[in-house]
Design an enzyme around this catalytic site. Structure first.
Site, mmCIF file in Angstrom:
data_model
loop_
_atom_site.group_PDB
_atom_site.id
_atom_site.type_symbol
_atom_site.label_atom_id
_atom_site.label_comp_id
_atom_site.label_asym_id
_atom_site.label_seq_id
_atom_site.Cartn_x
_atom_site.Cartn_y
_atom_site.Cartn_z
ATOM 1 N N GLY A 29 2.290 1.807 10.819
ATOM 2 C CA GLY A 29 3.269 2.892 10.704
ATOM 3 C C GLY A 29 3.985 3.223 11.997
ATOM 4 O O GLY A 29 4.638 4.259 12.097
ATOM 5 N N SER A 46 3.234 -2.588 10.308
ATOM 6 C CA SER A 46 4.670 -2.671 10.572
ATOM 7 C C SER A 46 5.318 -3.982 10.115
ATOM 8 O O SER A 46 6.260 -4.465 10.744
ATOM 9 C CB SER A 46 4.960 -2.399 12.053
ATOM 10 O OG SER A 46 4.577 -1.065 12.378
ATOM 11 N N GLU A 81 -6.898 4.487 7.768
ATOM 12 C CA GLU A 81 -6.710 5.930 7.541
ATOM 13 C C GLU A 81 -7.966 6.545 6.933
ATOM 14 O O GLU A 81 -8.280 7.715 7.178
ATOM 15 C CB GLU A 81 -5.456 6.152 6.673
ATOM 16 C CG GLU A 81 -4.199 5.925 7.504
ATOM 17 C CD GLU A 81 -3.060 5.261 6.768
ATOM 18 O OE1 GLU A 81 -3.028 5.292 5.528
ATOM 19 O OE2 GLU A 81 -2.190 4.684 7.463
ATOM 20 N N GLY A 124 2.821 -1.208 4.280
ATOM 21 C CA GLY A 124 2.892 0.207 3.942
ATOM 22 C C GLY A 124 4.336 0.658 3.801
ATOM 23 O O GLY A 124 4.977 0.467 2.774
ATOM 24 N N GLY A 125 4.885 1.235 4.869
ATOM 25 C CA GLY A 125 6.211 1.852 4.836
ATOM 26 C C GLY A 125 7.297 1.005 4.187
ATOM 27 O O GLY A 125 8.058 1.496 3.340
ATOM 28 N N GLU A 147 -5.629 -5.229 10.344
ATOM 29 C CA GLU A 147 -4.581 -4.232 10.581
ATOM 30 C C GLU A 147 -4.892 -3.488 11.885
ATOM 31 O O GLU A 147 -5.650 -2.513 11.885
ATOM 32 C CB GLU A 147 -4.531 -3.227 9.433
ATOM 33 C CG GLU A 147 -4.216 -3.848 8.090
ATOM 34 C CD GLU A 147 -3.663 -2.810 7.115
ATOM 35 O OE1 GLU A 147 -2.529 -2.972 6.682
ATOM 36 O OE2 GLU A 147 -4.360 -1.833 6.818
ATOM 37 N N ASN A 179 0.865 -1.181 0.000
ATOM 38 C CA ASN A 179 0.000 0.000 0.000
ATOM 39 C C ASN A 179 0.903 1.232 0.000
ATOM 40 O O ASN A 179 1.520 1.547 1.016
ATOM 41 C CB ASN A 179 -0.889 -0.048 1.250
ATOM 42 C CG ASN A 179 -1.763 1.179 1.389
ATOM 43 O OD1 ASN A 179 -1.829 2.015 0.484
ATOM 44 N ND2 ASN A 179 -2.431 1.287 2.525
ATOM 45 N N TRP A 180 0.980 1.902 -1.133
ATOM 46 C CA TRP A 180 1.895 3.045 -1.246
ATOM 47 C C TRP A 180 1.262 4.346 -0.742
ATOM 48 O O TRP A 180 1.927 5.398 -0.759
ATOM 49 C CB TRP A 180 2.382 3.194 -2.696
ATOM 50 C CG TRP A 180 3.383 2.145 -3.083
ATOM 51 C CD1 TRP A 180 3.951 1.216 -2.255
ATOM 52 C CD2 TRP A 180 3.935 1.901 -4.383
ATOM 53 N NE1 TRP A 180 4.828 0.420 -2.965
ATOM 54 C CE2 TRP A 180 4.835 0.817 -4.274
ATOM 55 C CE3 TRP A 180 3.753 2.486 -5.640
ATOM 56 C CZ2 TRP A 180 5.553 0.321 -5.369
ATOM 57 C CZ3 TRP A 180 4.477 1.987 -6.725
ATOM 58 C CH2 TRP A 180 5.367 0.919 -6.583
ATOM 59 N N LYS A 181 0.007 4.289 -0.336
ATOM 60 C CA LYS A 181 -0.649 5.461 0.264
ATOM 61 C C LYS A 181 -0.399 6.710 -0.587
ATOM 62 O O LYS A 181 -0.371 6.633 -1.810
ATOM 63 C CB LYS A 181 -0.182 5.639 1.714
ATOM 64 C CG LYS A 181 -0.331 4.338 2.517
ATOM 65 C CD LYS A 181 -0.093 4.493 3.988
ATOM 66 C CE LYS A 181 -0.261 3.133 4.668
ATOM 67 N NZ LYS A 181 -0.175 3.214 6.107
ATOM 68 N N HIS A 197 -9.723 0.989 4.841
ATOM 69 C CA HIS A 197 -8.412 1.186 5.467
ATOM 70 C C HIS A 197 -8.562 2.119 6.670
ATOM 71 O O HIS A 197 -9.342 3.066 6.643
ATOM 72 C CB HIS A 197 -7.398 1.745 4.463
ATOM 73 C CG HIS A 197 -6.010 1.713 5.013
ATOM 74 N ND1 HIS A 197 -5.549 2.691 5.855
ATOM 75 C CD2 HIS A 197 -5.012 0.809 4.890
ATOM 76 C CE1 HIS A 197 -4.302 2.379 6.220
ATOM 77 N NE2 HIS A 197 -3.956 1.243 5.651
HETATM 78 P P1 PGA Z 1 2.666 -0.017 7.681
HETATM 79 O O1 PGA Z 1 1.216 0.238 7.024
HETATM 80 O O2 PGA Z 1 3.238 -1.267 7.037
HETATM 81 O O3 PGA Z 1 3.474 1.212 7.336
HETATM 82 O O4 PGA Z 1 2.466 -0.203 9.137
HETATM 83 C C1 PGA Z 1 0.332 -0.825 6.756
HETATM 84 C C2 PGA Z 1 -0.949 -0.299 6.123
HETATM 85 O O5 PGA Z 1 -1.412 0.797 6.488
HETATM 86 O O6 PGA Z 1 -1.539 -0.959 5.245
#
Ligand code: PGA
Length: 250
Positions: free
Chosen positions: A175, A214, A98, A235-236, A169, A8-10, A96
């Protein structure tokens, strides 16, 4: 069931940056990818077509990070599943954290998107997960049950289970570098499987349950080997080709 390794590159990467990372990923991981794994990237909308094209020589897939439950219309700023399809996407993400907690999306909107995306031919990953205060109050199962029952309320019971996935998640692990422990992951994924079985019957065993929060190359192999963990959503650590390729091959 193949493990789904999703990135997920957000809200990161321009067109050029996204395409460069996509090409690097193909180079580092496409040939070596084990038979039982699939790779999926959610780029920002503006780079979706470029990343889809960069993946054309591989089996890697792309998806949209969000979409509106409608075909077209006066919905400023929104994007439809057909537009995602037009840009090469085969997956859509719903719910998600966010979007739920930063943009304020309610369970009912998540439900409408999930059912609509599936109906229009997208494979859908529904994201669920508790916040830290909910975990501390012993409410993890209540939250997961509510998000699953409402999130899936409009999905036909005869849905193809291979087209629907759930991503667990925990919000406190996203994150933060604070990954959930193996026991926490096993407990949550086992509970999610139970609820899915209650909703869909036996075929719920074919619905993939991804873990996210994470994930990195150092912890991926252990996480992916746990019961009822059928993939990861990263994500990250997915933003660099090198680091995400280590994860998909872990
Ligand atoms: P993260 O994000 O790997 O940076 O914790 C995961 C996500 O939001 O899908």
């Amino acid at each position: 069931m193949k493990k789904l390794m999703a990135a997920n590159w957000k809200m990161y990467k321009t067109w050029d940056q996204a395409c460069a990372t996509a090409r690097e990923l193909v180079q580092l991981a496409a040939k070596q990818l084990p038979e039982d794994r699939e790779v999926l990237v959610f780029p920002p909308f503006t780079a979706l077509r470029g990343v889809s094209e960069a993946f054309a020589s591989s089996d890697f897939m792309t998806g949209g990070q969000d979409f509106y439950p409608g075909e077209e219309g006066a919905f400023t700023g929104e994007i439809s599943p057909m537009m995602l399809d037009d840009a090469g996407a085969v997956y859509g993400l719903t719910g998600h954290s966010e979007r739920r907690h930063v943009l304020g999306e309610p369970d009912e909107l998540v439900a409408a998107k999930t059912a609509y995306g599936l109906d229009k031919g997208l494979n859908v990953i529904l994201c669920i997960g508790e916040r830290i205060e909910e975990r501390k109050a012993g409410k993890v199962e209540d939250v997961l049950k509510r998000q699953l029952e409402i999130g899936l309320q409009d999905v036909p019971r005869d849905v193809d289970p291979e087209r629907l996935s759930i991503a667990y998640e925990p919000v406190w692990a996203i994150g933060t570098g604070e990954v959930a422990g193996p026991e926490e992951i096993k407990a949550a994924h086992g509970f999610i499987r139970k609820i899915l079985l209650d909703i869909f019957g036996e075929k719920a065993n074919e619905i993939r349950i991804l873990y996210g929060g994470s994930v990195k190359s150092a912890n991926c192999a252990e996480i992916i080997s746990l019961d009822n963990v059928n993939g990861v959503l990263v994500g990250g650590a997915s933003l660099q080709g090198e680091s995400f390729s280590q994860i998909v091959l872990a």
